[in-house]
Design a protein around this motif. Sequence first.
Motif, short mmCIF file in Angstrom:
data_model
loop_
_atom_site.label_atom_id
_atom_site.label_comp_id
_atom_site.label_asym_id
_atom_site.label_seq_id
_atom_site.Cartn_x
_atom_site.Cartn_y
_atom_site.Cartn_z
N ARG A 214 34.25 36.58 44.54
CA ARG A 214 35.59 35.99 44.56
C ARG A 214 35.81 35.10 43.32
O ARG A 214 36.11 33.92 43.41
N LEU A 215 35.69 35.77 42.16
CA LEU A 215 35.94 35.11 40.89
C LEU A 215 36.81 36.01 40.02
O LEU A 215 36.74 37.25 40.13
N LEU A 216 37.63 35.42 39.18
CA LEU A 216 38.38 36.22 38.23
C LEU A 216 38.21 35.65 36.83
O LEU A 216 37.93 34.47 36.65
N TYR A 217 38.35 36.51 35.85
CA TYR A 217 38.15 36.15 34.46
C TYR A 217 39.41 36.49 33.67
O TYR A 217 40.05 37.52 33.91
N LEU A 218 39.74 35.62 32.73
CA LEU A 218 40.93 35.77 31.92
C LEU A 218 40.57 36.06 30.48
O LEU A 218 39.55 35.57 29.98
N LYS A 219 41.41 36.83 29.82
CA LYS A 219 41.22 37.08 28.39
C LYS A 219 41.29 35.77 27.62
O LYS A 219 42.08 34.90 27.94
N GLU A 220 40.42 35.64 26.63
CA GLU A 220 40.38 34.45 25.77
C GLU A 220 40.04 33.18 26.54
O GLU A 220 40.43 32.08 26.15
N CYS A 221 39.31 33.31 27.65
CA CYS A 221 38.95 32.15 28.46
C CYS A 221 37.55 32.35 29.01
O CYS A 221 37.25 33.38 29.63
N GLU A 222 36.67 31.38 28.80
CA GLU A 222 35.29 31.49 29.25
C GLU A 222 35.11 31.04 30.70
O GLU A 222 34.09 31.33 31.32
N THR A 223 36.07 30.30 31.24
CA THR A 223 35.94 29.76 32.59
C THR A 223 36.17 30.83 33.64
O THR A 223 37.14 31.60 33.56
N ALA A 224 35.30 30.90 34.64
CA ALA A 224 35.50 31.78 35.80
C ALA A 224 36.36 31.04 36.82
O ALA A 224 36.05 29.91 37.20
N ILE A 225 37.43 31.64 37.24
CA ILE A 225 38.39 31.00 38.15
C ILE A 225 38.10 31.44 39.58
O ILE A 225 38.00 32.64 39.86
N PRO A 226 37.93 30.49 40.51
CA PRO A 226 37.64 30.88 41.90
C PRO A 226 38.87 31.49 42.59
O PRO A 226 40.01 31.17 42.26
N ILE A 227 38.60 32.38 43.53
CA ILE A 227 39.66 32.99 44.34
C ILE A 227 39.49 32.52 45.77
O ILE A 227 38.47 32.77 46.41
N GLY A 228 40.48 31.82 46.30
CA GLY A 228 40.43 31.35 47.67
C GLY A 228 40.69 32.48 48.66
O GLY A 228 41.44 33.41 48.36
N GLU A 229 40.07 32.41 49.82
CA GLU A 229 40.23 33.46 50.83
C GLU A 229 41.69 33.68 51.19
O GLU A 229 42.14 34.81 51.37
N LYS A 230 42.45 32.59 51.26
CA LYS A 230 43.87 32.68 51.62
C LYS A 230 44.68 33.47 50.60
O LYS A 230 45.69 34.08 50.93
N TYR A 231 44.20 33.50 49.34
CA TYR A 231 44.98 34.08 48.25
C TYR A 231 44.42 35.40 47.73
O TYR A 231 45.00 36.01 46.83
N GLN A 232 43.28 35.84 48.28
CA GLN A 232 42.59 36.97 47.68
C GLN A 232 43.39 38.28 47.74
O GLN A 232 43.35 39.08 46.80
N LYS A 233 44.15 38.50 48.80
CA LYS A 233 44.93 39.74 48.90
C LYS A 233 45.93 39.84 47.76
O LYS A 233 46.04 40.87 47.10
N ALA A 234 46.67 38.75 47.50
CA ALA A 234 47.67 38.75 46.43
C ALA A 234 47.00 38.96 45.07
O ALA A 234 47.54 39.65 44.20
#
Length: 241
Positions: A214-234
């Motif tokens: 439950r992590l996402l990665y963005l272009k030009e960004c080294e930080t891994a962003i957490p994905i909350g269970e409530k928001y994972q479907k979206a």
Amino acid sequence: MGLILLVEDEQGAAALLRRYIENSSDGHRLAVFGKAAEALSFAAQNKVDLFILDIQLLDYRGTELARQLRALPEYRFTPILFTTELAGEELSAYREIKCYDFLVKPFTEEEFQKTFHAALEMGAQMQAVPEILRIEQKQFLFEYEIRNILYIESFGKRLLIHTAQTGGSEVTDRISGYSLSKLLNMVPRDRLLQCHKSFLINPVHICKIDKANRLLYLKECETAIPIGEKYQKAVFEREKP
């Protein structure tokens, strides 16, 4: 090719306007409603490029519908054409709601086509202007091009806005007095996506989603962003922006 929303409760007038729009030969898509409430619901779920509203409608006035549309961030500047038989009222609507123009019935096809194409051209020019998020901080005004925002994280009453700069660098600004929900209401629909109770991300920058962790990665960004269970479907539905 744009999506035109026509709100006209008189069938003969609606049929005439449909023919005029089809005669424009630009391949526009057209949605027609007789009631303001139905049109508003449709507009909230679809991206409309031009509104053509009759001022006199069955359920409530077209001017009130226009005010409700203007309250939606994505339609603050979308062109609105009014059609009316009431001399004088169209001028009031023009000033108060900032519609693009008005047509007084009966009008010719030539008059319609001229006004119609001018409104579409103006709308296209508005869309070419970068979308800006404006945030007031005491005596200062911060402006961010939404396309450059990577992600926003919340720490209580403080936000950190991370933006991508030319050359691949990242800049972080500290903002106070705003919540994530407030920022979501300040930008057009779907421009930012909440992925966690403490994070908004710009979905156009998504390059990878790790569903297992439950992590996402963005272009030009080294930080891994957490994905909350409530928001994972979206989030998972936006894996391919």
